[in-house]
Write an enzyme that holds these catalytic residues in place. Structure first.
Site, PDB file in Angstrom:
ATOM      1  N   ASN A 130      -0.350  -0.977   0.851  1.00  0.00           N
ATOM      2  CA  ASN A 130      -1.563  -1.918   0.424  1.00  0.00           C
ATOM      3  C   ASN A 130      -2.604  -1.105  -0.183  1.00  0.00           C
ATOM      4  O   ASN A 130      -3.533  -0.339   0.396  1.00  0.00           O
ATOM      5  CB  ASN A 130      -2.204  -2.548   1.545  1.00  0.00           C
ATOM      6  CG  ASN A 130      -3.224  -3.377   1.165  1.00  0.00           C
ATOM      7  OD1 ASN A 130      -3.193  -3.659  -0.333  1.00  0.00           O
ATOM      8  ND2 ASN A 130      -4.051  -3.968   1.997  1.00  0.00           N
ATOM      9  N   TRP A 131      -2.551  -0.851  -1.684  1.00  0.00           N
ATOM     10  CA  TRP A 131      -3.385  -0.156  -2.427  1.00  0.00           C
ATOM     11  C   TRP A 131      -4.803  -0.773  -2.738  1.00  0.00           C
ATOM     12  O   TRP A 131      -5.693  -0.334  -3.024  1.00  0.00           O
ATOM     13  CB  TRP A 131      -2.855   0.013  -3.784  1.00  0.00           C
ATOM     14  CG  TRP A 131      -1.982   1.146  -3.616  1.00  0.00           C
ATOM     15  CD1 TRP A 131      -1.598   2.101  -2.764  1.00  0.00           C
ATOM     16  CD2 TRP A 131      -0.969   1.532  -4.848  1.00  0.00           C
ATOM     17  NE1 TRP A 131      -0.460   2.805  -2.918  1.00  0.00           N
ATOM     18  CE2 TRP A 131      -0.014   2.500  -4.450  1.00  0.00           C
ATOM     19  CE3 TRP A 131      -0.670   1.007  -6.322  1.00  0.00           C
ATOM     20  CZ2 TRP A 131       1.005   3.025  -5.262  1.00  0.00           C
ATOM     21  CZ3 TRP A 131       0.382   1.851  -6.978  1.00  0.00           C
ATOM     22  CH2 TRP A 131       1.108   2.824  -6.467  1.00  0.00           C
ATOM     23  N   SER A 184      -5.112   1.993  10.021  1.00  0.00           N
ATOM     24  CA  SER A 184      -5.047   3.622  10.212  1.00  0.00           C
ATOM     25  C   SER A 184      -3.756   4.187  10.449  1.00  0.00           C
ATOM     26  O   SER A 184      -3.768   5.198  11.143  1.00  0.00           O
ATOM     27  CB  SER A 184      -6.327   3.922  11.104  1.00  0.00           C
ATOM     28  OG  SER A 184      -7.597   3.520  10.703  1.00  0.00           O
ATOM     29  N   GLY A 195      -2.760   1.253   4.558  1.00  0.00           N
ATOM     30  CA  GLY A 195      -3.969   1.246   3.273  1.00  0.00           C
ATOM     31  C   GLY A 195      -4.187   2.742   2.839  1.00  0.00           C
ATOM     32  O   GLY A 195      -3.507   3.320   2.047  1.00  0.00           O
ATOM     33  N   GLY A 196      -5.101   3.393   3.540  1.00  0.00           N
ATOM     34  CA  GLY A 196      -5.778   4.599   2.939  1.00  0.00           C
ATOM     35  C   GLY A 196      -4.716   5.807   2.857  1.00  0.00           C
ATOM     36  O   GLY A 196      -4.660   6.424   1.985  1.00  0.00           O
TER      37      GLY A 196
END
Ligand code: PEP
Length: 255
Positions: free
Chosen positions: A10-11, A216, A237-238
């Protein structure tokens, strides 16, 4: 039943078309088409999707998803994007109900339910995000929240439709914070979600539905999470903004 894990990047509001091109060049170097037994998906911002589809050049080893979709087909809905438009630019998946959409755009389970139905009617695979806030967890409301998100978000779907979609369990307190749920806590939440699906849609749907963990996830914790029996991949994500760390997470889920 064995379920194929699904790892999705998920950018969020990162990676314009040019940056995505550089990511995909680096990602191709990782030779992940060789990594079997895991479905890989990238979820760019809308405007980046055509560039990603072009760079993939028909390679089906990386699927494409959108971060949201309208609950309408077309018309006077400024700023919205329809399922038909997503299909036209090459999407196979769509994320719905991400906690950031719930938090910043007031999306409710009932509203997300309409989007899920639109996505399924169009042949897109919904990745339905659920998860509790820290406040809700500390108040002992974890199961109540997850139950209502599953029951209300999936309300009116058939068992076959539920079997084919993806649920992403993302404890809100773990998203982008560096705090990951312990593997034991994540497994317990996933098993609970599966039990709610079983009660509402039957044993076959519960055995088939894939439940990703999100919050995370990084190369250092992916293998432990992926080893849990009810965790079927990750929404990342990150750590999915860099090709090498996204690749390492995919490898942790592959065979
Ligand atoms: C997410 O955005 O869905 C997510 C899980 O983000 P992160 O991996 O950065 O916590």
């Amino acid at each position: 039943m064995s379920r194929t894990p699904i790892i999705a990047a998920n950018w969020k509001m990162n990676m314009g078309p040019k940056e995505a091109g550089a990511f995909l060049s680096a990602f191709k170097e990782e030779n992940l088409c060789e990594c079997k037994g895991v479905e890989k998906v990238v979820v760019p911002p809308f405007v980046t999707i055509p560039a990603v589809a072009e760079a993939l050049n028909g390679c089906s080893c990386l699927g494409i998803g959108a971060q949201d979709v309208s609950d309408h087909d077309n018309g006077a809905f400024t700023g919205e994007i329809s399922t038909a438009m997503l299909l036209e630019i090459g999407c196979q998946y769509v994320v719905v109900g991400h906690s950031e959409r719930r938090q910043y755009h007031g999306e409710t389970n009932a509203y997300i339910n309409k989007k899920i139905k639109k996505a399924l009617a169009a042949g897109l695979v919904p990745i339905y995000c659920i998860g509790e806030t820290l406040e809700q967890r500390e108040a002992g409301k974890l199961e109540e929240i997850l139950r209502s998100q599953v029951e209300e978000g999936l309300q009116g779907l058939t068992a076959e439709q539920v079997a084919g979609l993806v649920i992403a369990y993302e404890p809100v307190w773990a998203i982008g914070t560096g705090k990951t749920a312990s593997a034991a806590d994540a497994q317990a939440a996933h098993a609970f979600i599966r039990s709610v699906v079983e009660k509402a849609f039957g044993a076959d749907a519960a055995a088939a539905v894939r439940i990703q963990y999100g919050g995370s996830v990084k190369p250092a914790n992916a293998a432990e999470l992926m080893a849990c029996p009810d965790i079927d991949g990750a929404l990342v994500g990150g750590a999915a903004l860099k090709a090498d760390s996204f690749a390492a997470i995919i490898r942790a889920a592959g065979v």
